[in-house]
Motif scaffolding. Structure first.
Motif, PDB file in Angstrom:
ATOM      1  N   THR A 627       4.528  99.747  47.691  1.00 41.61           N
ATOM      2  CA  THR A 627       3.820  99.330  46.472  1.00 41.61           C
ATOM      3  C   THR A 627       3.242  97.929  46.539  1.00 41.61           C
ATOM      4  OG1 THR A 627       5.951  98.616  45.556  1.00 41.61           O
ATOM      5  CG2 THR A 627       5.203 100.843  45.017  1.00 41.61           C
ATOM      6  N   LEU A 628       3.612  97.130  47.551  1.00 41.84           N
ATOM      7  CA  LEU A 628       3.186  95.738  47.587  1.00 41.84           C
ATOM      8  C   LEU A 628       2.087  95.467  48.609  1.00 41.84           C
ATOM      9  CD1 LEU A 628       6.704  94.014  47.300  1.00 41.84           C
ATOM     10  CD2 LEU A 628       4.994  94.293  45.499  1.00 41.84           C
ATOM     11  N   LEU A 629       1.500  96.512  49.153  1.00 41.76           N
ATOM     12  CA  LEU A 629       0.428  96.306  50.117  1.00 41.76           C
ATOM     13  C   LEU A 629      -0.819  95.721  49.457  1.00 41.76           C
ATOM     14  CD1 LEU A 629       0.785  99.608  52.184  1.00 41.76           C
ATOM     15  CD2 LEU A 629       1.334  97.291  52.954  1.00 41.76           C
ATOM     16  N   ARG A 630      -1.008  95.995  48.181  1.00 43.57           N
ATOM     17  CA  ARG A 630      -2.139  95.476  47.422  1.00 43.57           C
ATOM     18  C   ARG A 630      -1.606  94.766  46.172  1.00 43.57           C
ATOM     19  NH1 ARG A 630      -6.526  95.406  50.670  1.00 43.57           N
ATOM     20  NH2 ARG A 630      -7.040  97.471  51.532  1.00 43.57           N
ATOM     21  N   PRO A 631      -2.390  93.832  45.595  1.00 46.13           N
ATOM     22  CA  PRO A 631      -1.951  93.178  44.345  1.00 46.13           C
ATOM     23  C   PRO A 631      -1.714  94.224  43.254  1.00 46.13           C
ATOM     24  CG  PRO A 631      -3.820  92.007  45.291  1.00 46.13           C
ATOM     25  CD  PRO A 631      -3.675  93.265  46.099  1.00 46.13           C
ATOM     26  N   LEU A 632      -0.790  93.935  42.337  1.00 49.34           N
ATOM     27  CA  LEU A 632      -0.452  94.865  41.277  1.00 49.34           C
ATOM     28  C   LEU A 632      -0.264  94.128  39.955  1.00 49.34           C
ATOM     29  CD1 LEU A 632       3.252  95.997  41.788  1.00 49.34           C
ATOM     30  CD2 LEU A 632       2.254  93.986  42.843  1.00 49.34           C
ATOM     31  N   GLU A 633      -0.223  94.902  38.873  1.00 46.61           N
ATOM     32  CA  GLU A 633      -0.092  94.324  37.537  1.00 46.61           C
ATOM     33  C   GLU A 633       1.314  93.761  37.331  1.00 46.61           C
ATOM     34  OE1 GLU A 633      -2.518  94.022  35.445  1.00 46.61           O
ATOM     35  OE2 GLU A 633      -3.997  95.149  36.604  1.00 46.61           O
ATOM     36  N   ALA A 634       1.391  92.822  36.353  1.00 45.81           N
ATOM     37  CA  ALA A 634       2.684  92.185  36.063  1.00 45.81           C
ATOM     38  C   ALA A 634       3.716  93.206  35.579  1.00 45.81           C
ATOM     39  CB  ALA A 634       2.499  91.081  35.015  1.00 45.81           C
ATOM     40  N   VAL A 635       3.257  94.214  34.841  1.00 45.23           N
ATOM     41  CA  VAL A 635       4.198  95.230  34.338  1.00 45.23           C
ATOM     42  C   VAL A 635       4.797  96.017  35.500  1.00 45.23           C
ATOM     43  CG1 VAL A 635       4.415  97.283  32.904  1.00 45.23           C
ATOM     44  CG2 VAL A 635       2.974  95.386  32.152  1.00 45.23           C
ATOM     45  N   GLU A 636       3.955  96.402  36.463  1.00 43.95           N
ATOM     46  CA  GLU A 636       4.465  97.134  37.616  1.00 43.95           C
ATOM     47  C   GLU A 636       5.376  96.253  38.463  1.00 43.95           C
ATOM     48  OE1 GLU A 636       0.686  98.132  39.256  1.00 43.95           O
ATOM     49  OE2 GLU A 636       0.739 100.173  38.449  1.00 43.95           O
ATOM     50  N   LEU A 637       5.026  94.968  38.578  1.00 51.74           N
ATOM     51  CA  LEU A 637       5.863  94.048  39.350  1.00 51.74           C
ATOM     52  C   LEU A 637       7.243  93.895  38.720  1.00 51.74           C
ATOM     53  CD1 LEU A 637       5.761  92.158  41.821  1.00 51.74           C
ATOM     54  CD2 LEU A 637       5.085  90.322  40.274  1.00 51.74           C
TER      55      LEU A 637
END
Length: 765
Positions: A627-637
């Motif tokens: 899941t961390l290969l690309r930037p993600l939203e704060a909620v998903e983080l």
């Protein structure tokens, strides 16, 4: 003999008179007026004068004395003075006292009906020029000082200024033969408003109608510049001439002019003196900081009155306030918030007096009435209703089922009020709507019946077509299963004593691939569309093997297609076993590097929903890298925080059958802190990654890319470029037959390629 007469006979008249003199002197705040009053009574008794001065001095040293003096002690002294014949105290003859049977001007006193702070009220009969009964108020004996007379005159002038049907009218004024002022008022023969409402069992709307009349009377007084300052049930009497209840506001004895009167005289005030009835007094009336009293003080008292009319008791217990003493009484009124009326437990008697039951009474009070009462009783007067008229208007809105201003309500509240206000129209509209809906329903039903036969015929035609398509599909599936069986047979055929295992061991597969069997299997599989193959254990092994085989040969899009169908087939397998394997990681890296961005984001959301919460550090490490290969939203983080904590714990699955690889856990946590924007922690965890020696260089290249981005964020551009240059030197070894024995080598280098592209993009900025 009556017991009360026996007790009165045993009292010492001298002590009773001195007690009355002491109480009267305590009410005089002006030292000069107090001294004149004492010299009048003790002119020939120097010892008595000094003794009284000593008592006054001792009383002044205790601030609570003024509030804690009991009313019955004062009444006893006054009764003694009024019932006794004139007697001499140390040579001083008391002035004559009026009583029943005596005459004051054209009025004959019939009996005492009440008393205020400085005067006594008698019922009197007037014979000329008209015959009627009136209420005559006269200054109490011994109170005829300049300050008291001035306050008495204020009350008379205040009543004379007002002309309202709900305020007792002033009819006449004058002075007795001894010079004591009096004035004559309309005689109100009624019950206090709370007692009247309970005696006649008035329901809540009827009580509110009476309350609105009281508000109009107080508003009239305010318009005349008069503040009542002592609104309570005993000062609001209800008459019922011709069976119609009419409340009358009486006793403006401690009223205050809002400014100078029409003759230019200043208002009569007594600084630092608490005036009123504690249970009904506003906070500013008991605040000794010199806060001016305005009309909003009466609004607070009206709120207390409304509280009692609705719930059956005042918000503060009067007896408890008297027992508590002045300081505690002031603290309670200034700081304590009483419960709202609906939270007061309603007994059967209280509910019956309002023609309801306890639960329904509390339900009725809850909401609008609670809000109206508590807004009127706000501690801060700026938050109360600013005029009595606005309070009355809000009560009127409640009775008319309109939204009240005391509540901040939403759209449903306003709709409910509209329906209650227009009940007949809404019911009629609803009936019309039901009729229309019923008519439309009948028409629709007839139409549906007409179309039913046509639909049935069409349905049968569709079913025939579906049957033909299904037959064709089954034929395709049969051919596909035959092809899969052939491919699986090739892959499972034992060669040189090596075979495929069911637990994702790719050693046997590599040997078969080197012997050319996978090429033959891939060619056979390309003859059949992947979407024609149903998921099965055989298909799963085929997709996995050919996915790795294509990836090692740089056929990225073919590999991506295989792993996408492998992901669909894996949905029927054990979730924990899938995430602890490499299948989801292979698909994630291929989507991140060669797929569409929206496809990768969709796969990431599905992975979070499918695999969280993780139960082992191995699953956590894989999920973080997926899941961390690309930037993600704060909620998903934030959702990934549980996986990061599990990864840091190092608890591997007890049945995974794999060794612990802490260096990969460190890389996963480095990626998590990178996406969290925690550059310092990225440097800390990257150091831990470098502490593990060995490997092919793929882990080191990924770590140096993350470290370069963090150094760039911290402003150390030179160090960042150095890390990036070092990462570029770490390239994967050339592919060839010797590398095909390591089926997972392309996966870790794919992760490093994705991070390298991101680091180069940051450096280019």
């Amino acid at each position: 003999m009556d017991p009360s007469e026996g007790r009165r006979a045993r009292r010492d008249p001298r002590k009773e008179i001195e007690g009355a003199i002491l109480e009267t002197a305590l009410g005089l705040e002006d030292p000069e007026a107090r001294e004149v009053f004492l010299r009048q009574w003790f002119g020939n008794d120097p010892e008595g004068l000094e003794r009284m001065r000593g008592l006054l001095k001792a009383s002044a040293e205790s601030a609570s004395f003024f509030m804690e003096a009991r009313e019955h002690r004062v009444s006893a002294a006054r009764d003694a003075v009024e019932d006794m014949e004139p007697i001499q105290v140390a040579g001083v003859i008391s002035p004559p006292i009026e009583g029943p049977g005596s005459h004051i001007g054209p009025y004959r006193l019939l009996g005492r009906i009440g008393e205020g702070g400085c005067g006594v009220v008698y019922e009197a009969a007037q014979d000329e020029p008209v015959s009627r009964k009136v209420a005559l108020k006269i200054i109490r004996l011994g109170m005829d000082t300049e300050a008291v007379i001035a306050r008495f005159e204020v009350e008379r002038q205040a009543l004379a200024l007002m002309d309202h049907r709900n305020i007792a009218r002033v009819l006449d004024a004058g002075a007795t033969d001894t010079g004591r002022p009096y004035f004559v008022m309309e005689l109100v023969k009624g019950e206090r408003i709370t007692r009247y409402c309970d005696a006649h069992r008035l329901d809540l709307p009827q009580r509110l109608e009476l309350f609105i009349q009281v508000c109009h009377a107080i508003q009239h007084a305010h318009q005349k510049g008069i503040i009542h300052r002592d609104i309570k049930p005993s000062n609001i009497l209800v008459e019922s001439p011709d069976g119609v209840a009419v409340p009358k506001v009486i006793d403006f004895g401690i009223a205050k002019a809002a400014g100078a009167d029409h003759q230019g005289r200043t208002q009569i005030t007594e600084r630092d003196q608490i005036i009123g009835t504690p249970a009904y007094m506003s906070p500013e009336q008991v605040d000794l900081r010199g806060i001016d009293i305005d009309t909003r003080s009466d609004i607070y008292s009206l709120g207390v009155l409304l509280y009692e009319l609705l719930s059956g008791r005042p918000p503060f217990d009067e007896a408890a306030l008297e027992k508590a003493g002045m300081s505690e009484m002031r603290r309670a009124l200034l700081e304590d918030d009483p419960p709202v009326p609906s939270q007061r437990p309603a007994g059967e008697v209280v509910a019956e007096n309002r023609r309801t039951d306890p639960s329904r009474l509390q339900s009725t009070l809850r909401g609008d009435l609670d809000a109206i009462v508590m807004k009127a009783m706000e501690k801060l007067r700026n938050r109360r209703y600013q005029t009595v008229n606005s309070l009355a208007m809000d009560v009127r809105r409640y009775l008319a089922h309109e939204p009240v201003l005391a509540r901040r309500a939403g759209r449903l509240y306003h709709i409910g009020k509209f329906v209650r206000r227009n009940r007949v129209a809404c019911l009629s509209g609803a009936a019309v709507a039901v009729s229309l809906v019923g008519g439309m329903g009948a028409s629709t039903w007839l139409y549906v019946r007409e179309r039913a036969a046509f639909s049935e015929q069409k349905r049968l035609a569709w079913e025939a077509e579906i049957a033909r398509n299904k037959e064709f599909h089954l034929l395709e599936q049969a051919e596909a299963r035959a092809s899969i069986s052939q491919v699986a047979g090739l892959l499972n055929r034992r060669q040189t004593g090596v075979s495929l295992s069911a637990d994702n061991d790719f050693g046997g597969v590599a040997i078969l691939l080197n012997e050319g069997k996978a090429e033959e299997a891939d060619a056979l599989l390309r003859e059949n569309p992947l979407d024609s193959i149903e998921p099965s254990p055989d298909a799963t092994r085929v997709f996995r093997t050919l996915g790795h085989w294509n990836a090692m040969r740089g056929r990225w899009h073919q590999a991506l297609r295989c792993f996408q169908w492998l992901d669909q087939a894996n949905r029927f397998d054990n979730i924990e076993g899938i995430i602890e394997g490499t299948d989801p990681m292979c698909l994630a890296t291929l989507l991140a590097e060669f797929g569409k961005e929206e496809d990768y984001k969709k796969f990431r959301r599905e992975a979070l929903d499918r695999y969280l919460p993780v139960r082992s550090a191995l699953a956590a490490e894989h999920l973080l890298k997926i899941t961390l290969l690309r930037p993600l939203e704060a909620v998903e983080l934030e959702r990934l925080r549980q996986a990061a904590e599990m990864c840091a714990s190092g608890r591997r699955s007890e049945y995974s059958g794999r060794d612990s690889f802490p260096q990969w856990d460190a890389l996963a946590l480095t990626m998590f802190h990178h996406r969290s924007g925690e550059s310092r922690k990225v440097l800390e965890w990257s150091d831990r990654c470098f502490s593990f020696s060995g490997g092919r260089g793929d882990r080191e290249r990924s770590t140096r890319c993350l470290r370069a981005i963090s150094l760039h964020r911290l402003g150390d551009r030179d160090a960042a470029l150095g890390q990036l240059a070092h990462a570029r030197t770490l390239t994967p070894p050339p592919s060839g037959p010797e590398e095909e024995l390591k089926l997972d080598i392309w996966l870790d280098w794919s992760v490093s390629r994705v991070l390298l592209k991101e680091a180069e993009a940051v450096a280019a900025e």
